[in-house]
Design an enzyme around this catalytic site. Structure first.
Site, PDB file in Angstrom:
ATOM      1  N   ASN A 209       0.861  -1.179   0.000  1.00 12.55           N
ATOM      2  CA  ASN A 209       0.000   0.000   0.000  1.00 12.55           C
ATOM      3  C   ASN A 209       0.902   1.235   0.000  1.00 12.55           C
ATOM      4  O   ASN A 209       2.141   1.123  -0.061  1.00 12.55           O
ATOM      5  CB  ASN A 209      -0.962  -0.015   1.191  1.00 12.55           C
ATOM      6  CG  ASN A 209      -0.241  -0.081   2.529  1.00 12.55           C
ATOM      7  OD1 ASN A 209       0.877   0.420   2.699  1.00 12.55           O
ATOM      8  ND2 ASN A 209      -0.874  -0.708   3.510  1.00 12.55           N
ATOM      9  N   GLU A 212       3.509   1.320   2.849  1.00 18.58           N
ATOM     10  CA  GLU A 212       4.570   0.334   2.628  1.00 18.58           C
ATOM     11  C   GLU A 212       5.494   0.757   1.489  1.00 18.58           C
ATOM     12  O   GLU A 212       6.702   0.496   1.522  1.00 18.58           O
ATOM     13  CB  GLU A 212       3.945  -1.033   2.369  1.00 18.58           C
ATOM     14  CG  GLU A 212       3.271  -1.608   3.613  1.00 18.58           C
ATOM     15  CD  GLU A 212       2.169  -2.606   3.322  1.00 18.58           C
ATOM     16  OE1 GLU A 212       1.604  -3.152   4.287  1.00 18.58           O
ATOM     17  OE2 GLU A 212       1.857  -2.832   2.133  1.00 18.58           O
ATOM     18  N   ASP A 279      -5.698  -8.003   2.749  1.00 16.89           N
ATOM     19  CA  ASP A 279      -5.803  -9.463   2.737  1.00 16.89           C
ATOM     20  C   ASP A 279      -6.745  -9.928   1.636  1.00 16.89           C
ATOM     21  O   ASP A 279      -6.501 -10.943   0.973  1.00 16.89           O
ATOM     22  CB  ASP A 279      -6.319  -9.975   4.091  1.00 16.89           C
ATOM     23  CG  ASP A 279      -5.367  -9.676   5.230  1.00 16.89           C
ATOM     24  OD1 ASP A 279      -4.189  -9.387   4.950  1.00 16.89           O
ATOM     25  OD2 ASP A 279      -5.797  -9.732   6.397  1.00 16.89           O
TER      26      ASP A 279
END
Length: 488
Positions: A209, A212, A279
């Site tokens: 993302n 990150e 996830d």
């Protein structure tokens, strides 16, 4: 619109039973306490939440596994828990979901538990119970042996490494898995953490993302397309990745390949909780790559799944029929006005899904020609009576029969689409009869709502509803008055 929608639906239905995904990473439990926050503690300036309910679900890499199970895939999970009550709960949940737990190690650590306190749809506090520590060298050797045997014995269609930086995803494990996956031509998807991407070298796709991405670049970067063009190809090449997929929150996703960068707009209608959205992306991506979908198609469907998840409260796993239904709506072959608008009998599957989820369904109907504040107020009050608000909308032919040849002013497609812009409207069904009697008999709503001076016993279709409610219209507002003022 999603290209190849009908093909992907058929591909999924035909092959999902053969999809076997290996999920490796930091596993945990997600606990939720739900309640109401109405006052401040007299002991300290902190809110008091009066707990009404609680829920425990699989979290971290285990939530990825749960997402895959809900999509219909077979799943084997690899991770570490502690020899404690949390570990016992964890194994019970795996068994309940039918997830293969033979790769789970009981290590010298506590089971990671994230506890979230919720007031309504708002998260007010999170408590983490965890110890960040690397798994032992002995555990690594055991896992490497287990992985080799697993990949020999079972037909694994894709692999996910779900790294939460809790100490399980050591470089030795990641590189062993990636090497084996590449040798067997199994796509491997990485959900990364931290700034040590050397351990992800040679993976099929890494899915950071924006936070990150900033971490690996060493500085906070803006969420712009320019950043994707500037840094995306460099990172992809540096770590020898086939693809880099950047999830960009409200701006969707960017897929960086060898020759092209593709931007995919978000499909989320309303965001309640982003927990677990990443996830969902990697699990959906792994499922569709595992059944043979192209990368761009798999990414588009993952984006669709993420849009569903962020509209839910708590860690949520998308159901296979829920995803396929949305894919059907957005397929370029359907020519849909909106995923909330239904013609003919399209709505039956939606209603069936809501029933299965235990949702309370409210139904109302009308022409809604030239929307005004009276309509909006009435519909918002109706939604407050339950969970899902369904509107039966008179077609143009129906309105002409009821209101005369000069009506409607606004055609049925535009009237339907405008209603969907209200976040409290969940479905609009266009019907052609003079009354919605047949529609109500099919839906059998929990609550049938009518406006104005009706008495409950006079409402058409009341015999098919569990309860009938009358909501007064707002004084001084009507479509006919608006038309008269414009005419005069």
């Amino acid at each position: 619109m999603i290209k190849n929608g009908q093909y992907l639906i058929q591909l999924f239905k035909t092959n999902v039973q053969n999809c076997h995904v290996l999920v490796i990473g930091d596993v945990m439990l997600d606990k939720y306490y739900f309640g109401e926050m109405k006052r401040i503690s007299p002991e300290a300036p902190v809110p008091i939440v009066n707990k009404k309910d609680e829920m425990t679900t699989l979290g971290g890499a285990a939530n990825v596994a749960n997402n895959l199970v809900q999509l219909g895939c077979k799943v084997s999970l690899v991770g570490a828990v502690g020899n404690d009550q949390g570990g016992n709960e964890f194994f019970d949940l795996l068994k309940l979901q039918g997830i293969d737990s033979s790769g789970i190690i009981i290590d010298d650590r506590c089971t990671t538990i994230k506890t979230r306190v919720m007031s309504g749809n708002q998260q007010v506090l999170r408590i983490d119970h965890e110890v960040k520590m690397n798994i032992s060298d002995l555990a690594i050797k055991h896992l490497e042996s287990w992985l080799v045997q697993k990949l020999k014995k079972d037909h694994i269609t894709s692999i996910i490494i779900s790294d939460y930086e809790k100490g399980f995803c050591r470089k030795e494990i990641c590189q062993k898995v990636i090497t084996l996956a590449n040798q067997l031509e199994i796509p491997i998807i990485i959900d990364p953490k931290g700034n040590k991407w050397d351990k992800y070298q040679n993976a099929t796709v890494v899915t950071p993302n924006m936070t990150e991405l900033s971490n690996i670049l060493g500085a906070e970067i803006p969420n712009t397309n320019e950043v994707m063009y500037r840094y995306g190809p460099l990172l992809r090449k540096k770590y020898a990745l086939d693809y880099l997929l950047v999830t960009r929150s409200g701006k969707g996703m960017s897929l960086i390949g060898e020759d092209e960068i593709t931007h995919i707009f978000t499909l989320a209608k309303e965001v309640f909780d982003v927990s677990g959205a990443g996830d969902t992306v990697v699990s959906t991506l792994a499922a569709f790559l595992g059944i043979g979908a192209r990368m761009d198609d798999a990414v588009n469907i993952s984006n669709l799944a993420a849009g569903i998840v962020v509209g839910k409260v708590g860690t949520y796993a998308v159901q296979d029929d829920e995803l396929l239904m949305q894919l059907e709506f957005l397929s370029e072959n359907k020519n849909k006005l909106s995923s909330k608008v239904f013609f003919n009998e399209e709505y039956k599957q939606v209603i069936s899904n809501w029933r299965r989820e235990g949702k309370k369904i409210i139904f109302t109907n009308g022409c809604f020609d030239i929307l005004h504040i009276g309509h909006a107020t009435y519909l918002k009050k109706a939604k407050q009576l339950g969970d899902k608000l369904v509107i039966g909308l008179n077609s143009d032919h129906s309105v002409k029969r009821l209101k005369g040849p000069s009506r409607p002013i606004v055609n049925e497609n535009d009237r339907a689409k405008m209603l969907t812009f209200f976040e409290f409207v969940d479905a609009v069904i266009i019907f052609n009869e003079d009354t919605p009697l047949n529609l109500i008999s099919e839906i059998r709503p929990d609550i049938l709502v009518k406006g104005g001076d009706y008495k409950a016993k006079e409402v058409v279709g009341r015999e098919f509803a569990s309860k009938t409610e009358i909501i007064s219209f707002v004084d001084g507002y009507s479509t006919s008055d608006i038309i008269d003022k414009i005419s005069n």
